[in-house]
Motif scaffolding. Structure first.
Motif, mmCIF file in Angstrom:
data_model
loop_
_atom_site.group_PDB
_atom_site.id
_atom_site.type_symbol
_atom_site.label_atom_id
_atom_site.label_comp_id
_atom_site.label_asym_id
_atom_site.label_seq_id
_atom_site.Cartn_x
_atom_site.Cartn_y
_atom_site.Cartn_z
ATOM 1 N N ARG A 149 5.068 6.172 7.074
ATOM 2 C CA ARG A 149 5.165 7.281 6.130
ATOM 3 C C ARG A 149 4.669 6.882 4.747
ATOM 4 O O ARG A 149 4.026 7.686 4.041
ATOM 5 N N SER A 150 4.918 5.642 4.348
ATOM 6 C CA SER A 150 4.501 5.174 3.033
ATOM 7 C C SER A 150 2.997 5.300 2.851
ATOM 8 O O SER A 150 2.516 5.824 1.837
ATOM 9 N N ARG A 151 2.225 4.830 3.830
ATOM 10 C CA ARG A 151 0.769 4.887 3.697
ATOM 11 C C ARG A 151 0.235 6.292 3.926
ATOM 12 O O ARG A 151 -0.699 6.719 3.247
ATOM 13 N N ASP A 153 1.636 9.075 3.163
ATOM 14 C CA ASP A 153 1.852 9.848 1.933
ATOM 15 C C ASP A 153 0.697 9.633 0.969
ATOM 16 O O ASP A 153 0.250 10.571 0.281
ATOM 17 N N ARG A 154 0.195 8.407 0.909
ATOM 18 C CA ARG A 154 -0.952 8.135 0.048
ATOM 19 C C ARG A 154 -2.204 8.814 0.596
ATOM 20 O O ARG A 154 -3.001 9.351 -0.171
ATOM 21 N N CYS A 155 -2.385 8.768 1.904
ATOM 22 C CA CYS A 155 -3.530 9.458 2.513
ATOM 23 C C CYS A 155 -3.522 10.937 2.130
ATOM 24 O O CYS A 155 -4.562 11.503 1.759
ATOM 25 N N ASP A 156 -2.351 11.560 2.214
ATOM 26 C CA ASP A 156 -2.248 12.980 1.872
ATOM 27 C C ASP A 156 -2.529 13.216 0.396
ATOM 28 O O ASP A 156 -3.198 14.181 0.026
ATOM 29 N N ALA A 157 -2.021 12.326 -0.453
ATOM 30 C CA ALA A 157 -2.252 12.470 -1.895
ATOM 31 C C ALA A 157 -3.737 12.344 -2.228
ATOM 32 O O ALA A 157 -4.231 13.008 -3.153
ATOM 33 N N GLU A 158 -4.453 11.522 -1.477
ATOM 34 C CA GLU A 158 -5.884 11.311 -1.711
ATOM 35 C C GLU A 158 -6.757 12.303 -0.950
ATOM 36 O O GLU A 158 -7.978 12.337 -1.137
ATOM 37 N N GLY A 159 -6.143 13.090 -0.054
ATOM 38 C CA GLY A 159 -6.922 13.977 0.788
ATOM 39 C C GLY A 159 -7.781 13.232 1.782
ATOM 40 O O GLY A 159 -8.875 13.674 2.145
ATOM 41 N N PRO A 202 -5.548 14.894 6.578
ATOM 42 C CA PRO A 202 -4.511 14.931 5.543
ATOM 43 C C PRO A 202 -3.858 16.307 5.472
ATOM 44 O O PRO A 202 -4.466 17.310 5.851
#
Length: 203
Positions: A149-151, A153-159, A202
Motif C-alpha cells: 500500500r505504501s508504494r 499510494d505513491r503510484c496513485d499520487a504520481e498517476g 493508477p
C-alpha cells in the motif's frame, strides 16, 4: 492496517536482513524450485541472489522498501522507478559473481528466465515490483499489505501504473485486491512453471 508496522526506504545496512527475509519467503516458490531444485542449495543461494540484486541494482533506484516491527525486518519489496527496470551492463557484471557462486551449474537457467522476462516486459513507463515477500514468521499479519500500500499510494499520487509478475497462481487474487489485473502469462521452457503478468492503472 496494523499501526505497529513501520515502512521505510532501505539502505545498504539493511541488505543482509532483507535478503534473508526474501530468501525465506521464496524458498517454496515454484520458479525458484525450478531454478534450484535442491532444497539445501536453494536455502543457501536465495539470500545471496537477493542480496546481490538489491546491492548492485535496486538500491541505486531509491525504491527498495522494508517493513519492520520493533526494529526487526519482516518483509521487503524491490521496486524499480519508471524507466529503470533494465539492468545496466555494469550492474549485471557486478551481480554475476554472486549469481555464479549461488547457482553454480543452474545459473544458465536463471539467465534464460531473466531474458524471457525482459522480452515480455511492458515498455510503457511504470513502477516495477520485481520482488515482494514476507518472512514466514510474520506472514498473514499485515506486513505485505502495508508494504504494498505504501508504494501504490505513491503510484496513485504520481498517476503512474505498476507492473509485476506473480510466480504463484495462488497469489494472483491477492494482487487483484490491490487493483492489479492479469495481462498475460510467461511460461518457462522445458516444462517449467508459469508467471502471471499483472498491470495496475493508477486510481
Amino acid at each position: 492496517m496494523p499501526t505497529s508496522i513501520d515502512v521505510r526506504v532501505a539502505q545498504k545496512p539493511d541488505v543482509r536482513a532483507l535478503a534473508r527475509v526474501l530468501g525465506r519467503a521464496f524458498f517454496d516458490d515454484p520458479v525458484m524450485r525450478w531454478m534450484l531444485p535442491d532444497d539445501a542449495r536453494r536455502a543457501r543461494a536465495l539470500p545471496r541472489v537477493f542480496g546481490a540484486m538489491a546491492r548492485h541494482h535496486f538500491l541505486a533506484g531509491g525504491a527498495v522498501q522494508v517493513a519492520s516491527r520493533a526494529g526487526e525486518v519482516g518483509a521487503a519489496a524491490l521496486w524499480d522507478p519508471p524507466g529503470r527496470w533494465k539492468h545496466t551492463p555494469r550492474e549485471e557484471w557486478r551481480m554475476m559473481p554472486s549469481f555464479l557462486l549461488a547457482m553454480g551449474r543452474h545459473v544458465g537457467r536463471g539467465m534464460g528466465m531473466t531474458e524471457l522476462m525482459k522480452e515480455h516486459h511492458p515498455e510503457e513507463p511504470h513502477w516495477y515490483l520485481a520482488v515482494i515477500g514476507s518472512d514466514l514468521e510474520v506472514r498473514g499479519s499485515g506486513f505485505g499489505q502495508v508494504l504494498m500500500r505504501s508504494r501504490l499510494d505513491r503510484c496513485d499520487a504520481e498517476g503512474a501504473p505498476a507492473y509485476l509478475e506473480s510466480t504463484k497462481e495462488s497469489n494472483v487474487p491477492y494482487y487483484m485486491r490491490f487493483g492489479f489485473e492479469v495481462t498475460g502469462e510467461i511460461t518457462m521452457p522445458d516444462g517449467g512453471p508459469t508467471m502471471w503478468q499483472m498491470w495496475r492503472q493508477p486510481v
